[in-house]
Design an enzyme around this catalytic site. Structure first.
Site, PDB file in Angstrom:
ATOM      1  N   HIS A 104     -13.010  25.157  -1.667  1.00 58.51           N
ATOM      2  CA  HIS A 104     -12.399  24.435  -2.794  1.00 58.51           C
ATOM      3  C   HIS A 104     -12.471  25.362  -4.003  1.00 58.51           C
ATOM      4  O   HIS A 104     -13.437  26.135  -4.136  1.00 58.51           O
ATOM      5  CB  HIS A 104     -13.186  23.186  -3.176  1.00 58.51           C
ATOM      6  CG  HIS A 104     -13.288  22.134  -2.125  1.00 58.51           C
ATOM      7  ND1 HIS A 104     -14.181  22.198  -1.097  1.00 58.51           N
ATOM      8  CD2 HIS A 104     -12.622  20.972  -1.960  1.00 58.51           C
ATOM      9  CE1 HIS A 104     -14.058  21.111  -0.341  1.00 58.51           C
ATOM     10  NE2 HIS A 104     -13.117  20.355  -0.839  1.00 58.51           N
ATOM     11  N   GLU A 235      -4.923  16.223   4.854  1.00 54.88           N
ATOM     12  CA  GLU A 235      -6.059  15.855   5.720  1.00 54.88           C
ATOM     13  C   GLU A 235      -6.308  14.349   5.639  1.00 54.88           C
ATOM     14  O   GLU A 235      -6.760  13.850   4.609  1.00 54.88           O
ATOM     15  CB  GLU A 235      -7.310  16.628   5.258  1.00 54.88           C
ATOM     16  CG  GLU A 235      -8.525  16.369   6.116  1.00 54.88           C
ATOM     17  CD  GLU A 235      -9.722  17.224   5.701  1.00 54.88           C
ATOM     18  OE1 GLU A 235      -9.530  18.394   5.289  1.00 54.88           O
ATOM     19  OE2 GLU A 235     -10.854  16.713   5.772  1.00 54.88           O
ATOM     20  N   GLU A 271      -9.437  15.972  10.947  1.00 58.64           N
ATOM     21  CA  GLU A 271     -10.904  16.064  11.037  1.00 58.64           C
ATOM     22  C   GLU A 271     -11.398  14.929  11.928  1.00 58.64           C
ATOM     23  O   GLU A 271     -11.324  13.761  11.534  1.00 58.64           O
ATOM     24  CB  GLU A 271     -11.516  15.978   9.624  1.00 58.64           C
ATOM     25  CG  GLU A 271     -13.029  16.044   9.670  1.00 58.64           C
ATOM     26  CD  GLU A 271     -13.668  16.287   8.311  1.00 58.64           C
ATOM     27  OE1 GLU A 271     -13.080  17.024   7.485  1.00 58.64           O
ATOM     28  OE2 GLU A 271     -14.752  15.742   8.078  1.00 58.64           O
TER      29      GLU A 271
HETATM   30  C1  XUL Z   1     -14.103  15.263   2.972  1.00 52.59           C
HETATM   31  C2  XUL Z   1     -13.563  16.479   3.593  1.00 52.59           C
HETATM   32  C3  XUL Z   1     -13.259  17.592   2.663  1.00 52.59           C
HETATM   33  C4  XUL Z   1     -11.955  18.277   2.923  1.00 52.59           C
HETATM   34  C5  XUL Z   1     -11.587  19.276   1.870  1.00 52.59           C
HETATM   35  O1  XUL Z   1     -14.490  14.284   3.846  1.00 52.59           O
HETATM   36  O2  XUL Z   1     -13.422  16.581   4.791  1.00 52.59           O
HETATM   37  O3  XUL Z   1     -14.305  18.488   2.701  1.00 52.59           O
HETATM   38  O4  XUL Z   1     -11.969  18.924   4.150  1.00 52.59           O
HETATM   39  O5  XUL Z   1     -11.556  18.732   0.612  1.00 52.59           O
HETATM   40 CO    CO Z   2     -12.538  18.106   5.979  1.00 56.78          CO
END
Ligand code: XUL
Ligand code: CO
Length: 426
Positions: A104, A235, A271
């Site tokens: 980030h 995401e 994710e």
């Molecule tokens: C939050 C998450 C973040 C994103 C990037 O749950 O997964 O770390 O991957 O902002």
């Molecule tokens: Co993430």
């Protein structure tokens, strides 16, 4: 650049030792980067990436307790430690043999008291990152902007009811895209941190979704303007920190992108710990996104099936990684995306070497998943069974359904043929 003291002294480059014993944990027993499977090197199928926020910014603090992870790079002023952190991270990537990292904007350089100061900090630290990248050949898998931690974003960023907060987020993304270009990032991620709501009673959902779509359109326009070649990714996550997050899961995001005409500009970064938080199975969103040609990258982690939280654990279950890699192979790979370890060591894992052990375990788990997936695909048994299951669609009325030319009248005729005596025919 002046020679730096080692942060992981005594830890050599991790190598592939398939016959190492159970007590040898500082080596790969399954991940063999150069080995070719189905015409591609393991490292090119897997495209591993280390995340900056958990592995180099994480402190072990949780809602019930204070930091437990006291890292040697977190010393000096925020700018001094940002530089030390970069050197520690590149030493780690090199020793681990991982070619990509993710960050980030605010992990890389501290936020200043104004946007200008934050941007200056980023310029200074990313100059060092660029130098380290060219010395080591390590690349950025993706950059993202932190649009959720600062108090100004407590009611969201692109969906904030105050247009000036949205504007601040836009300015932050503008700089993030410039940094992505400077560092040659292959992707840029948007995770909808606080884009959602806590109460429907004070929320204009239609307005917020339109603002978010227009925010993405501005990002697409600026990306094109500056000639940034990377892939945009969204995401999904269903909840936490908001009660409801707009990017709930893969299908919600695909529906949103198609509704606002954005689907050709974005893919998804899935994710699995978010997928299970949405009540789906581990592989669900990987498969759904891939089915629609929208699987761009994976934040490779896992939760615990007995917990409803985003615990960001390292993936250690070969059944999960087998299903992920089967989908990845079937779609021809993840490039320019990859497998990013959005995962953290537990707060009790205070030793520096635990960072290595966790990544090595996860990389070996993915290598085993890849080998299994290759075996499943090459022996063709399951593929053959699935083909057989749908064989009625290869001829006659099935073929007409398949190509979209069938009518309901033909369905009725087909029914007379299949079930004589149970219809009006008798
Ligand atoms: C939050 C998450 C973040 C994103 C990037 O749950 O997964 O770390 O991957 O902002
Ligand atoms: Co993430």
């Amino acid at each position: 650049m002046a020679a730096q003291a080692e942060f992981f002294a005594g830890i050599p480059k991790i190598s592939y030792l398939p016959n190492a014993g159970a007590r040898d944990v500082m080596c790969f027993k399954h991940y063999n980067a150069e080995e070719v499977l189905m015409g591609r090197r393991m490292e090119d199928w897997l495209r591993f990436s280390v995340c900056y926020w958990h592995s180099f910014c994480g402190t072990g603090a949780d809602p019930f307790g204070f930091p437990t992870l006291h890292r040697p790079w977190n010393e000096g002023t925020p700018m001094e430690s940002a530089k030390k952190r970069l050197h520690a991270a590149f030493e780690f990537f090199t020793k681990l043999g991982v070619k990509y990292y993710t960050f980030h904007d605010r992990d890389m350089a501290p936020e200043g008291s104004t946007l200008e100061e934050s941007n200056r900090n980023l310029d200074e630290i990313t100059d060092v990152a660029l130098q380290l990248q060219s010395q080591t050949g390590i690349k950025v898998l993706w950059v993202t902007c932190n649009l959720f931690a600062h108090q100004r974003y407590m009611n969201g960023a692109a969906t904030n009811p105050d247009c000036h907060v949205l504007a601040f987020a836009g300015a932050q993304v503008k700089k993030g895209l410039e940094i992505a270009k400077k560092l040659g990032a292959e992707n840029f991620v948007f995770w909808g941190g606080r884009e959602g709501f806590l109460s429907i009673h004070n929320t204009d959902v239609a307005a917020e979704l339109k603002h978010m779509a227009n925010f993405f359109k501005m990002a697409v326009k600026y990306k094109e303007k500056i000639g940034l070649k990377c892939q945009f990714l969204i995401e999904p996550k269903p909840k936490e920190p908001c009660r409801h997050q707009y990017d709930y899961d893969a299908m919600s995001v695909i529906g949103f992108l198609k509704h606002y005409g954005l689907e050709s500009h974005f893919k998804l970064n899935i994710e699995p710990n978010h997928t299970t938080l949405a009540g789906h199975s581990y592989e669900h969103d990987i498969v759904m996104a891939s089915t629609f040609g929208m699987l761009g990258s994976v934040d490779s982690n896992t939760g615990s099936s007995d917990l409803g939280w985003d615990t960001d654990q390292f993936p250690m279950d070969i059944r999960d990684t087998t299903l992920v890699m089967k989908t990845v192979i079937e779609q021809g790979g993840l490039q320019p995306g990859g497998l990013n370890f959005d995962a953290k060591v537990r707060r009790e894992s205070t030793d520096l070497e635990d960072l290595f052990i966790a990544h090595i375990g996860a990389m070996d788990t993915f290598a085993r998943g890849l080998r299994n997936a290759v075996r499943i695909i090459e022996d063709g048994l399951i593929t053959g069974m699935v083909k057989e299951r749908y064989s009625s669609f290869s001829h006659g009325i099935g073929q007409k359904v398949e190509d979209g030319s069938a009518t309901l009248e033909e369905m009725e005729v087909d029914n007379f043929k299949i079930c004589p005596g149970t219809t009006d025919e008798k």
